[in-house]
Enzyme design. Structure first.
Site, PDB file in Angstrom:
ATOM      1  N   CYS A 130       0.844  -1.200   0.000  1.00  0.00           N
ATOM      2  CA  CYS A 130       0.000   0.000   0.000  1.00  0.00           C
ATOM      3  C   CYS A 130       0.877   1.246   0.000  1.00  0.00           C
ATOM      4  CB  CYS A 130      -0.927   0.008   1.209  1.00  0.00           C
ATOM      5  SG  CYS A 130      -2.010   1.462   1.229  1.00  0.00           S
ATOM      6  N   CYS A 133      -0.315   4.116   2.497  1.00  0.00           N
ATOM      7  CA  CYS A 133       0.058   3.921   3.899  1.00  0.00           C
ATOM      8  C   CYS A 133       1.572   4.042   4.078  1.00  0.00           C
ATOM      9  CB  CYS A 133      -0.444   2.570   4.402  1.00  0.00           C
ATOM     10  SG  CYS A 133      -2.263   2.491   4.522  1.00  0.00           S
TER      11      CYS A 133
END
Length: 179
Positions: A130, A133
């Site tokens: 991700c 993130c």
């Protein structure tokens, strides 16, 4: 059960991973809590039962109960957040005006140093792929004054654990199939 057992279970084709695991476990810029929390959180993120059992056993000897639980908490919350924010990112802002509606209290109150929890979350986010993130946790770590070398070392440790877990799982599957 230990990292040593994990290294010994690796097949010959994973010799580089064995050497990397040895290296990261003994020579690192991470302090003990950062190292073992990273190893535990990323082992949980790999979903490899054998890898998690071996690392968790040794992590329990090197982490306080609070840090042990926080590392597993980082893996768990990032399991949710990485899917959510990665998917939201793929949708080109179409849902940015909507509230996430996800509980994430552990991020604000992890029970350990905030920077350590952020470091573990970053390493798990690397495994889970991700970029949203990763960027958010890296930014928070830099704002907290964490050195680039520490951040990079946590990513390196997580990468090693991911590779080890893949080799362990492949070896177990092939052994069970007697291939």
């Amino acid at each position: 059960m230990s990292v040593e057992n994990l290294k010994n279970s690796l097949p010959e084709y994973a010799k580089d991973l064995k050497l990397n695991l040895s290296s990261i476990a003994r020579t690192t810029v991470l302090n003990e809590q950062q190292l073992w929390g990273t190893l535990l959180a990323t082992a949980a993120a790999t979903k490899s039962a054998s890898t998690l059992k071996e690392i968790a056993s040794e992590a329990a000897d090197n982490l306080s109960a609070e840090a042990y639980n926080a590392a597993l908490g980082a893996a768990s919350i990032m399991g949710m957040n990485n899917v959510f924010y990665r998917t939201k990112g793929y949708l080109d802002g179409k849902y940015d005006d909507l509230r996430a509606g996800l509980r994430m209290n552990i991020i604000g109150n992890p029970g350990v140093d905030k920077a350590d929890f952020e470091l573990w979350s970053l390493a798990v986010s690397a495994i889970n792929g991700c970029n949203h993130c990763l960027e958010a946790h890296e930014n928070t770590l830099r704002q907290e004054g964490v050195d680039r070398e520490v951040i990079f070392e946590a990513i390196r440790a997580g990468s090693i654990v991911a590779g080890v877990a893949q080799a362990v799982e492949a070896n177990e599957i092939l052994s069970a199939a007697q291939v």
